[in-house]
Write a protein that holds these residues in place. Structure first.
Motif, mmCIF file in Angstrom:
data_model
loop_
_atom_site.group_PDB
_atom_site.id
_atom_site.type_symbol
_atom_site.label_atom_id
_atom_site.label_comp_id
_atom_site.label_asym_id
_atom_site.label_seq_id
_atom_site.Cartn_x
_atom_site.Cartn_y
_atom_site.Cartn_z
ATOM 1 N N ALA A 14 3.653 -1.269 -3.615
ATOM 2 C CA ALA A 14 2.409 -1.040 -2.867
ATOM 3 C C ALA A 14 2.255 0.405 -2.399
ATOM 4 O O ALA A 14 1.176 0.807 -1.967
ATOM 5 C CB ALA A 14 2.352 -1.982 -1.653
ATOM 6 N N TYR B 106 3.921 -5.769 -3.120
ATOM 7 C CA TYR B 106 2.892 -6.807 -3.152
ATOM 8 C C TYR B 106 3.479 -8.216 -3.258
ATOM 9 O O TYR B 106 2.729 -9.186 -3.344
ATOM 10 C CB TYR B 106 1.939 -6.567 -4.326
ATOM 11 C CG TYR B 106 0.987 -5.418 -4.100
ATOM 12 C CD1 TYR B 106 -0.025 -5.504 -3.143
ATOM 13 C CD2 TYR B 106 1.085 -4.249 -4.845
ATOM 14 C CE1 TYR B 106 -0.909 -4.461 -2.930
ATOM 15 C CE2 TYR B 106 0.201 -3.197 -4.646
ATOM 16 C CZ TYR B 106 -0.787 -3.309 -3.688
ATOM 17 O OH TYR B 106 -1.660 -2.273 -3.493
ATOM 18 N N GLU C 50 0.869 3.635 -6.174
ATOM 19 C CA GLU C 50 -0.092 3.042 -7.095
ATOM 20 C C GLU C 50 -0.713 4.094 -8.007
ATOM 21 O O GLU C 50 -1.176 5.133 -7.531
ATOM 22 C CB GLU C 50 -1.214 2.346 -6.310
ATOM 23 C CG GLU C 50 -0.776 1.084 -5.606
ATOM 24 C CD GLU C 50 -1.977 0.302 -5.105
ATOM 25 O OE1 GLU C 50 -2.581 -0.400 -5.923
ATOM 26 O OE2 GLU C 50 -2.301 0.420 -3.923
#
Length: 207
Positions: free
Chosen positions: A157, A38, A160
């Motif tokens: 990313a 991210y 998660e």
């Protein structure tokens, strides 16, 4: 509770839930840049579902490059593309016009470094949320933290945790259902002034 996490591009809900529930937020400034994180991407809710917005960066030929040294590849017209995607996704949302003037300048002026740009985005979002956080920054990299909660893994990313966040109304939820843990922009445009209350009521507990 003191937490350590990475500054990311328009952080997702998980990052903000961690931040609003912390006594001090320590931003990791001394790590290496990694792909598939991210650091240079965020996800919004487009007309066709989950939509990724990626900032192009200039990769060094070195094996390792500090996050703070990574430059943005501004030859791509990425800012215009991102803003058009956000407009398309959220112009009909209840609170888009309420925050538009604060956010649009982020897409009008080029930034040189990805970390600086992410910090600026975080500052503007906190203003929109009327959120005052106790921020500090690392000056050395510590692989193992003492007396701090390590949330740096949230930058990944691809891996998660499945946090059990409450649903809120999203623009295209009638078409594709509720999509959790999107960019803070999704919550802000859909919930407006209630966004901070929502964040404060959530916990980082997995299903």
């Amino acid at each position: 509770m003191k937490i350590v996490l990475h500054p990311t591009y328009f952080p997702n809900i998980t990052h903000f839930v961690a931040m609003v529930n912390a006594e001090e937020v320590i931003l990791e400034m001394e790590d290496n840049f990694l792909k598939q994180t991210y650091r240079n991407r965020t996800y919004i809710y487009g007309a066709n579902g989950k939509l990724g917005l990626n900032i192009p960066v200039i990769h060094s030929q070195k094996n390792r490059q500090k996050y703070k040294d990574v430059k943005i590849y501004n030859q791509d017209n990425w800012q215009s593309l991102h803003w058009k995607s956000i407009l398309s996704a959220y112009r009909t949302s209840p609170f888009f016009e309420y925050y538009e003037d604060e956010l649009q300048p982020l897409f009008m002026k080029n930034a040189d470094f990805i970390l600086d740009h992410n910090l600026h985005c975080l500052e503007i979002i906190c203003d929109c949320l009327q959120l005052e956080l106790n921020f500090s920054k690392t000056d050395t990299f510590e692989k193992t933290l003492k007396d701090k909660t390590d949330y740096r893994q949230l930058v990944n990313a691809k891996k998660e945790p499945n946090y059990n966040f409450e649903k809120y109304t999203q623009v295209f939820s009638a078409k594709h259902g509720f999509i959790p843990n999107l960019s803070i922009l999704d919550l802000l445009f859909n919930e407006g002034p209630n966004a901070l209350n929502y964040l404060e009521s959530q916990t980082l507990k997995t299903k």
